[in-house]
Design an enzyme around this catalytic site. Structure first.
Site, PDB file in Angstrom:
ATOM      1  NE  ARG A  79      -1.606 -18.026 -17.897  1.00  0.00           N
ATOM      2  CZ  ARG A  79      -2.472 -19.018 -17.827  1.00  0.00           C
ATOM      3  NH1 ARG A  79      -3.648 -18.884 -18.384  1.00  0.00           N
ATOM      4  NH2 ARG A  79      -2.186 -20.139 -17.215  1.00  0.00           N
TER       5      ARG A  79
ATOM      6  CB  CYS B 255      -9.094 -23.680 -19.987  1.00  0.00           C
ATOM      7  SG  CYS B 255      -8.725 -24.490 -21.514  1.00  0.00           S
TER       8      CYS B 255
ATOM      9  NE  ARG C 145      -6.123 -27.710 -20.550  1.00  0.00           N
ATOM     10  CZ  ARG C 145      -5.063 -26.917 -20.389  1.00  0.00           C
ATOM     11  NH1 ARG C 145      -5.178 -25.622 -20.499  1.00  0.00           N
ATOM     12  NH2 ARG C 145      -3.879 -27.440 -20.116  1.00  0.00           N
ATOM     13  N   PRO C 146     -10.621 -31.752 -18.308  1.00  0.00           N
ATOM     14  CG  PRO C 146     -11.137 -33.909 -18.996  1.00  0.00           C
ATOM     15  CD  PRO C 146     -10.878 -32.529 -19.513  1.00  0.00           C
ATOM     16  CB  VAL C 147      -8.405 -32.586 -13.019  1.00  0.00           C
ATOM     17  CG1 VAL C 147      -7.759 -31.328 -13.578  1.00  0.00           C
ATOM     18  CG2 VAL C 147      -9.638 -32.248 -12.204  1.00  0.00           C
ATOM     19  CG  ASP C 148     -10.880 -37.722 -16.176  1.00  0.00           C
ATOM     20  OD1 ASP C 148     -10.309 -36.719 -16.647  1.00  0.00           O
ATOM     21  OD2 ASP C 148     -11.082 -38.754 -16.831  1.00  0.00           O
ATOM     22  CG  LEU C 149      -6.757 -38.992 -17.075  1.00  0.00           C
ATOM     23  CD1 LEU C 149      -5.829 -38.674 -18.238  1.00  0.00           C
ATOM     24  CD2 LEU C 149      -7.159 -40.467 -17.124  1.00  0.00           C
TER      25      LEU C 149
ATOM     26  NE  ARG D  44      -6.488 -26.999 -17.144  1.00  0.00           N
ATOM     27  CZ  ARG D  44      -7.565 -27.677 -16.775  1.00  0.00           C
ATOM     28  NH1 ARG D  44      -8.691 -27.047 -16.598  1.00  0.00           N
ATOM     29  NH2 ARG D  44      -7.516 -28.980 -16.605  1.00  0.00           N
TER      30      ARG D  44
ATOM     31  CE  LYS E  29       3.307 -21.514 -19.785  1.00  0.00           C
ATOM     32  NZ  LYS E  29       2.184 -22.297 -19.269  1.00  0.00           N
ATOM     33  CG  ASN E  30       4.147 -25.833 -19.904  1.00  0.00           C
ATOM     34  OD1 ASN E  30       3.654 -24.892 -19.279  1.00  0.00           O
ATOM     35  ND2 ASN E  30       3.675 -26.242 -21.082  1.00  0.00           N
TER      36      ASN E  30
ATOM     37  CG  ASP F 199       1.281 -26.033 -25.600  1.00  0.00           C
ATOM     38  OD1 ASP F 199       0.044 -26.071 -25.619  1.00  0.00           O
ATOM     39  OD2 ASP F 199       1.948 -26.243 -24.563  1.00  0.00           O
TER      40      ASP F 199
END
Ligand code: UD1
Length: 422
Positions: free
Chosen positions: A398, A118, A123-127, A94, A22-23, A306
């Site tokens: 999912r 989440c 779970r930041p997305v700053d990067l 996400r 999936k990923n 995971d």
């Protein structure tokens, strides 16, 4: 909402085919936005997250078709009509943020909803945002959305202070069409990033250092459509290995890449289970007499976060006390109270779960909170005496293709009950 009803106690025996990752596919699908034409993906897993990504791309103007008998999808990117990833998709998944880099690089603009938190905390997305800014984009955050614009992205040097799969993937995709050279330092080296890099190179990108922490990308003017076979899902494979270890039995996993599972196999062997491998298959034998083994999750090639929940389920019936530390997600322990409802004895202190092995688990009603947490509940339910009901299994849908059918074929007593209580 569906639930699973499990009668525990059966051992697992036989063969199980592992599905595509999936990923990996969730990164490859947005990468198609970088070129004009038709792409075909093979070994596609039938999962709701993949359907969500298809819908999101469809909304952007990508024509999509799916043949789940052949495990194929086709994406045609010739008629893009929108540059937006709306909240309704991003809140569900996400990984939708992966469209930011490619859309911006190819079309000069992107509007992508911020994902928010989440189930297991922030779970930041700053990067992602800082990296895109460094590539020269003008970024504004407004009304819960990222608005990004850039006539042409410019190659630059990006040093991540944290190893991030998503940010590496996003910046990698964006930089393939940038002017000049981009260096990504402390890049993630997960197999899904390696597949993305190989795929982009097949499209005509110039990425060097694949599989290392430093990626160098020479920007090109244009990329071209291609086909790709999705790598096997190492997390699904690890989940089946833990399942067999817990309940006992002998199963063979087919369609795996052994190298992707090195850390998990090493730790499993320490528990006393017997494992034999070839390049594409793994056989595990367990008498369900499990020794305690501590783990600490960390970026690949270390033990994956995971598989943390499944490992806690395994350790909950081991002979002694173990410590499981998650260094990636400090709050990822929502499964612990549910596992305790099944008779486990687990205490969480900061980002460490201290697991006191118990003789047996006892069936109960438990609630899924996220994808891997749900997997740990299934594993424990397979072991517990009596009946376990796992509610809200949409989380499992999912990321695990037909998990109940695969387990049934191995001898488990598990059934899906449609549309009941939640
Ligand atoms: C991916 C996987 C997910 C897995 C995770 C870690 C996909 C679709 N999902 O998620 O299953 O659990 O890798 O292996 O591939 N971080 C920041 N700022 C950012 C981005 C990340 O601080 O902008 C932090 C995160 O909070 C976390 C760490 O970096 O502590 C790693 O996260 P990351 O690798 O980005 O996870 P995802 O790509 O979201």
């Amino acid at each position: 909402m569906d639930k699973f009803v499990i009668k525990g106690g059966n051992s697992l025996n036989g063969e199980v085919e592992i599905s595509g990752a999936k990923n990996s596919l969730l990164a490859l699908m947005p990468a198609t936005l970088l070129a004009n034409g038709t792409f075909t993906f093979y070994n596609v897993p039938n999962l709701s997250d993949i359907k969500t990504m298809l819908q999101l791309l469809n909304n952007i103007g990508v024509s999509t078709s799916m043949d789940m008998v052949k495990k194929q999808i086709q994406l045609d990117t010739t008629s893009i009509k929108s540059f937006e990833a709306p909240y309704e998709y991003v809140k569900k998944m996400r990984a939708s943020i992966y469209v930011l880099g490619p859309m911006l690089a190819r079309y000069g603009e992107a509007k992508v909803s911020l994902p928010g938190g989440c189930a297991w905390g922030p779970r930041p997305v700053d990067l992602h945002i800082d990296g895109i800014k460094k590539l020269g984009a003008d970024i504004k955050l407004n009304n819960g959305y990222i608005f990004a614009k850039a006539k042409k992205l410019q190659g630059t040097k990006i040093v991540f202070n944290t190893s991030s799969v998503g940010a590496t993937g996003n910046i990698l995709m964006a930089s393939t069409l940038a002017k000049g050279t981009t260096e990504i330092h402390n890049a993630a080296i997960e197999p899904e990033i390696t597949q993305l890099s190989d795929f982009l190179n097949k499209m005509g990108a110039k990425i060097y250092g694949i599989g290392t922490n430093t990626l160098t990308i020479d920007g090109v003017d244009e990329l071209y459509p291609t086909d790709e076979t999705i790598i096997p899902d190492r997390i699904e494979a690890a989940t089946f290995l833990c399942a067999c270890a817990i309940v006992g039995g002998k199963i063979k996993l087919k369609n795996i890449i052994q190298n992707h599972l090195t850390s998990v196999l090493e730790k499993l062997r320490e528990t006393g289970v017997k494992i034999s491998t070839s390049e594409n298959e793994i056989e595990i034998f367990s008498d369900s007499n499990i020794k305690v083994v501590d783990i600490e999750t960390a970026p690949y090639p270390n033990f994956p976060t995971d598989v943390q929940a499944q490992w806690i389920a395994l350790m909950s019936i081991a002979n002694g006390v173990s410590k499981i530390k998650d260094t990636i997600y400090f709050d990822r322990f929502k499964h612990v109270p549910e596992l305790n409802r099944l008779g486990a004895n687990i205490v969480v202190k900061e980002n460490v779960a201290i697991v006191n092995g118990v003789e047996n688990l006892v069936g109960a009603k438990v609630m899924s909170t996220d994808l891997r947490a749900s997997a740990s509940l299934i594993l424990s339910g397979l072991k517990a005496t009596g009946i376990t009901q796992v509610l809200r299994v949409y989380h499992l849908d999912r990321g695990y293709e037909a998990i109940e059918r695969k387990l049934q074929r191995l001898g488990a007593d598990i059934k899906r009950v449609k549309g009941e209580e939640y």
